[in-house]
Design a protein around this motif. Sequence first.
Motif, PDB file in Angstrom:
ATOM      1  N   THR A  24      54.191  37.278  36.548  1.00 24.66           N
ATOM      2  CA  THR A  24      52.802  37.402  36.832  1.00 24.66           C
ATOM      3  C   THR A  24      52.533  38.757  37.473  1.00 24.66           C
ATOM      4  O   THR A  24      53.010  38.915  38.774  1.00 24.66           O
ATOM      5  CB  THR A  24      51.862  36.402  37.056  1.00 24.66           C
ATOM      6  N   LEU A  25      51.789  39.717  36.819  1.00 25.20           N
ATOM      7  CA  LEU A  25      51.452  40.847  37.468  1.00 25.20           C
ATOM      8  C   LEU A  25      49.942  40.982  37.766  1.00 25.20           C
ATOM      9  O   LEU A  25      49.031  40.695  36.988  1.00 25.20           O
ATOM     10  CB  LEU A  25      52.020  42.102  36.651  1.00 25.20           C
ATOM     11  N   ALA A  26      49.457  41.560  38.772  1.00 26.39           N
ATOM     12  CA  ALA A  26      47.937  42.127  39.034  1.00 26.39           C
ATOM     13  C   ALA A  26      47.955  43.155  39.745  1.00 26.39           C
ATOM     14  O   ALA A  26      48.875  43.945  40.516  1.00 26.39           O
ATOM     15  CB  ALA A  26      47.490  40.663  39.756  1.00 26.39           C
ATOM     16  N   ASP A  27      46.849  43.654  39.608  1.00 25.02           N
ATOM     17  CA  ASP A  27      46.493  44.952  40.605  1.00 25.02           C
ATOM     18  C   ASP A  27      46.495  44.487  42.044  1.00 25.02           C
ATOM     19  O   ASP A  27      45.803  43.665  42.351  1.00 25.02           O
ATOM     20  CB  ASP A  27      44.930  45.501  40.160  1.00 25.02           C
ATOM     21  N   PRO A  28      46.936  45.305  43.057  1.00 23.81           N
ATOM     22  CA  PRO A  28      46.922  44.976  44.408  1.00 23.81           C
ATOM     23  C   PRO A  28      45.556  44.789  45.120  1.00 23.81           C
ATOM     24  O   PRO A  28      45.571  43.918  45.988  1.00 23.81           O
ATOM     25  CB  PRO A  28      47.940  46.016  44.983  1.00 23.81           C
ATOM     26  N   SER A  29      44.616  45.459  44.475  1.00 21.93           N
ATOM     27  CA  SER A  29      43.318  45.528  45.163  1.00 21.93           C
ATOM     28  C   SER A  29      42.443  44.436  44.487  1.00 21.93           C
ATOM     29  O   SER A  29      41.189  44.291  44.774  1.00 21.93           O
ATOM     30  CB  SER A  29      42.411  46.652  45.081  1.00 21.93           C
ATOM     31  N   GLY A  30      42.755  43.546  43.463  1.00 19.92           N
ATOM     32  CA  GLY A  30      42.000  42.725  42.683  1.00 19.92           C
ATOM     33  C   GLY A  30      41.382  43.342  41.527  1.00 19.92           C
ATOM     34  O   GLY A  30      40.428  42.676  40.981  1.00 19.92           O
ATOM     35  N   ALA A  31      41.501  44.570  41.544  1.00 17.60           N
ATOM     36  CA  ALA A  31      40.696  45.398  40.218  1.00 17.60           C
ATOM     37  C   ALA A  31      41.216  44.938  39.035  1.00 17.60           C
ATOM     38  O   ALA A  31      42.324  44.240  38.600  1.00 17.60           O
ATOM     39  CB  ALA A  31      40.925  47.008  40.393  1.00 17.60           C
ATOM     40  N   ALA A  32      40.010  44.903  37.947  1.00 22.34           N
ATOM     41  CA  ALA A  32      40.344  44.282  36.653  1.00 22.34           C
ATOM     42  C   ALA A  32      41.373  45.299  35.993  1.00 22.34           C
ATOM     43  O   ALA A  32      41.524  46.392  36.339  1.00 22.34           O
ATOM     44  CB  ALA A  32      39.189  44.475  35.805  1.00 22.34           C
ATOM     45  N   LEU A  33      42.428  44.810  35.201  1.00 23.09           N
ATOM     46  CA  LEU A  33      43.450  45.556  34.557  1.00 23.09           C
ATOM     47  C   LEU A  33      42.649  46.029  33.076  1.00 23.09           C
ATOM     48  O   LEU A  33      41.763  45.635  32.921  1.00 23.09           O
ATOM     49  CB  LEU A  33      44.562  44.648  34.156  1.00 23.09           C
ATOM     50  N   PRO A  34      43.481  47.237  32.553  1.00 26.34           N
ATOM     51  CA  PRO A  34      42.894  47.631  31.471  1.00 26.34           C
ATOM     52  C   PRO A  34      42.835  46.854  30.309  1.00 26.34           C
ATOM     53  O   PRO A  34      43.639  45.842  30.146  1.00 26.34           O
ATOM     54  CB  PRO A  34      43.978  48.788  30.965  1.00 26.34           C
ATOM     55  N   GLU A  35      41.788  47.027  29.498  1.00 29.54           N
ATOM     56  CA  GLU A  35      41.764  46.009  28.163  1.00 29.54           C
ATOM     57  C   GLU A  35      42.912  46.022  27.412  1.00 29.54           C
ATOM     58  O   GLU A  35      43.375  47.007  27.204  1.00 29.54           O
ATOM     59  CB  GLU A  35      40.183  46.368  27.544  1.00 29.54           C
TER      60      GLU A  35
END
Length: 317
Positions: A24-35
Amino acid sequence: MSETTLTLIVTERQEDRGDILRLTLADPSGAALPEVRAGAHVDILVPGMAEETWRQYSLAGDPARADQWQLGILKDPASRGGSVALHGALVPGTAVQITGPRNHFALVPARKTVLLGGGVGVTPMLAMAHELAASGAEWELHYCTRAPDCTAFADLLDQPPFAGHVTLHHGVRGLDPKTLLPAPAAGTHLYICGPEGFMEHILTAAEAMGHTGANVHREYFSAEVDLSGDSFEVECAQSGVTVTVGAEESIVTALARAGIKVEVKCEEGICGTCLTDVLDGTPDHRDHFLTDEEKEENTEVCLCCSRAKSARLVLDL
Ligand code: FES
């Protein structure tokens, strides 16, 4: 959906059946990932390799979730080392460089959608199942693996949105594809993803049953590259350089010898990164990226694996 370069962080790692790494990958700042839409894949920069090495992986999670992406990475010790390195390096907290998402395998509206996944080729199908379920469309998934204990993601399959839609098949060699393929119909679309042998097995049967090209969607996740054949010349129209591509040599390699660098990622004719316009001559298409119709047009060629039927190819390079 535009291609982006991202640095994401591994938030979760799960070993599945011994050789599949579920990440599972996520943005380190919690920002939304690209659509994204189901069928999309991303390129991952493999850490710790002597040369810049990218590998492509389909997104396997619910495309509606902008807070995380999920991948399934098969460890293949017989391959070029990328998957083994990723299995070793990607632990929670690791930063990962990603390009994409790209999507050459998106769902099209259909009355009925049949998904056929072989082995880890099921990963884009898992995302498709979410998208189809959310749309209310009629769909089913046939998931083919060697044996029950080789069935990754098994823990998901009796939960929504998969429960009631998935049929497991084991021992693919003995599988008669006609028993799982629907009758051809204008509103029925097939999506097929898996290793090369599985793909050919299903595609041959689908064609024999009368499923037409426009309703048959395919994505290879690995492929053997066959560079055999006579030598030929490649002329680069922009730079004026002409090279001879030897037997058992790729156009990319021959061009590199002359100082012309072509960007590559998969080097197996799957991702389309090396796709280049053809100005003259006839390619011998050996990729799995272009459609049959695009190959017949002969206006583009994948330089990592394809060769030439004519003595000379002129490229827009
Ligand atoms: S580098 Fe992927 S198709 Fe050539």
